[in-house]
Enzyme design. Sequence first.
Site, short mmCIF file in Angstrom:
data_model
loop_
_atom_site.label_atom_id
_atom_site.label_comp_id
_atom_site.label_asym_id
_atom_site.label_seq_id
_atom_site.Cartn_x
_atom_site.Cartn_y
_atom_site.Cartn_z
N LYS A 25 113.36 43.76 38.54
CA LYS A 25 113.20 42.58 39.41
C LYS A 25 111.99 42.76 40.32
O LYS A 25 111.17 41.86 40.47
CB LYS A 25 114.46 42.34 40.25
CG LYS A 25 115.71 41.96 39.48
CD LYS A 25 115.69 40.60 38.84
CE LYS A 25 115.20 40.67 37.47
NZ LYS A 25 115.99 40.32 36.33
N HIS A 44 112.86 66.63 36.90
CA HIS A 44 112.13 67.07 35.70
C HIS A 44 110.77 66.40 35.59
O HIS A 44 110.20 66.33 34.51
CB HIS A 44 112.99 66.79 34.46
CG HIS A 44 114.32 67.46 34.50
ND1 HIS A 44 114.49 68.83 34.41
CD2 HIS A 44 115.56 66.94 34.71
CE1 HIS A 44 115.77 69.13 34.52
NE2 HIS A 44 116.44 68.01 34.71
C1 AGP Z 1 114.41 39.28 33.05
O1 AGP Z 1 114.32 38.89 34.35
C2 AGP Z 1 113.32 38.81 32.19
N1 AGP Z 1 113.25 37.41 32.21
C3 AGP Z 1 113.36 39.37 30.77
O2 AGP Z 1 113.34 40.76 30.82
C4 AGP Z 1 114.56 38.93 29.93
O3 AGP Z 1 115.71 39.57 30.38
C5 AGP Z 1 114.31 39.31 28.47
O4 AGP Z 1 113.18 38.61 28.01
C6 AGP Z 1 115.52 39.01 27.60
O5 AGP Z 1 115.77 37.66 27.57
P1 AGP Z 1 117.12 37.13 26.89
O6 AGP Z 1 118.27 37.66 27.66
O7 AGP Z 1 117.01 35.64 26.94
O8 AGP Z 1 117.12 37.62 25.46
#
Ligand code: AGP
Length: 613
Positions: free
Chosen positions: A490, A509
Amino acid sequence: MCGIVGYAGRRPGKPIILQGLRRLEYRGYDSAGLVLMEDGGPATVRALGNLDRLVAAAGDDPSPARVGLGHTRWATHGRPSEDNAHPHHDCTGRVSIVLNGIIENYKDLRTELVDAGHSFTSETDAEVVAHLIEERAADGLPAAVRATVHRLEGHFAFCAVSADEPDIIVGTRHEAPLVVGVGEGEMFIASAIPAFLSETRRIVVLDDGDVVTVDAAGASFSDIDGNALEREVSEVTWDADAAEKGGYETFMLKEIYEQPQALADTLAGRLTRAGEVDLSEMGLGDDELRRLRRVFIVACGTSYHAGLIASYAIEELARVPVQIDVASEFRYRAPVLDAETLVIGISQSGETADTLAAIRLAREAGSPVLALTNIMGSQATREADAVLYTRAGLEIGVAATKTHVAQVAALLLFTLALAHARGTLADDERLRIGRELHDVPRLVQRLLDAQGDDGHDGVRRVAERYHDERFFLYLGRNMGFGVCLEGALKLKEISYIPTEAYAAGEMKHGPIALLDEGSPVVVVATDSPVFPKLVSNIEEVRARGADVIAVASEGNTEIAELSEDVLWVPASDPRVASMLAVVPLQLLAYHIARIKGFNVDQPRNLAKTVTVE
Ligand code: AGP
């Protein structure tokens, strides 16, 4: 999160209702409909897909009707289809209803009504309301609605119209929003203010249990026993943009504050207050769950973090080995899969290319696939053998928040169902954890309420102190490791600050070399069997002069001495703590990004759904 719009007034209602539905598009939907009270009786139009489809189906002919209801549907019970779109009718076609929310006891009510001779035309939970009103139609619409509310369990708001009383709309709410708009010789009713903000700024917000009867001249209020109530008219000062955000400054903050509802919706009808889980809708029976030898979780980004958090619980409580991988790696390695390996593909959008490819690969290898997604009808649901839905409603902010906690909640439901089927957990312990999970929406609400109006009482204070930092390290252990990965993501995706997240035991590590005097180190240290281990990791970073920002459970007397700042969360069972601990980390990233003046809803270089390979 469906959208309701109603109008009773001096002007033709059709264009006003369609405009209102357009204003509620941000709530998300997969189908829509409207009913207009015409001389010949209720005229209904429903359409699958976006609002343009409904507008096209409704046609250009002007309708003389001055009373009507409209609805945008976000499917939870019954796949997106024209039959499942609202409005729903009773057997006579004279009563029509539109509903937002979930009727948890709809199965029992439906059986009772069918036994009483009613016939149903949809798969939805909402349709029972129309038939219950039909049962008491002779008492008049307001009384029939009140009698109906007494029979319903869940959280909902609905509006009803009847050909027997074509000039009125009766509406009620129970833990779901409903607001009346007061016009000159016309009245509006809707799930949210944006629906009629361009028409009037004078509103009456209904309280839970209120029943309102609206006609062109005004509105009258009662409780569900018919006792008359007085309700204040207030003035809205928001502009249309703020209204769409429900009065919040951004969609991300709105969605952070929608987490209690997203959790409650995702648990509703699947988890009883006593802690019993029912996931029969998932399409994976106890026999299949018992036959499993392994679970393999594939996902990307925030969804991957939800899977990682749950993987600890699945192994501990259901005693099934779990492997987890980011989908973009899984699909290009040669995973060893078989018919006794359940592959769980997690994707809030259900459209992420890497996760879809991973699901396809698993199916080709003969593994059963369970898709966990937030979007009904999304591609993942077509590619999987079984589907479990989160019910977080549409998420507009690119940085996932409410869908993440809903994913963890759904995966814990799955874990308890798996443990039950395999008999790996004593009943009393399983039910106790179920009750703890059932209480999480309330605890998250309490946590958010404690932030104070502008967050100053809580996380914002810490954000102000560290927003200029050039590097953050996040540490956690066990499920807390998944939480710190999510918190770090985030911060990275909306504040662009270089951030590392590590299993706390791994820090010595290597990454400990990154620390300097005053380096901010965020430690997820909620109560758990590994807390003592985390204390030694905290002492390691303090020995390098780092500043510790700890996320800790209320009542922990040790952590304050070890930290510069503590972000307190309500105490809970360690298996459900992650849904609490992630909230202050979402807010920390949020406030830092806002203080730095960044657009948190649409961060640079990022898309909400990654459909490219
Ligand atoms: C998270 O805040 C992002 N928008 C991104 O990492 C997202 O979780 C990822 O692209 C997966 O998306 P989905 O859950 O729609 O597959």
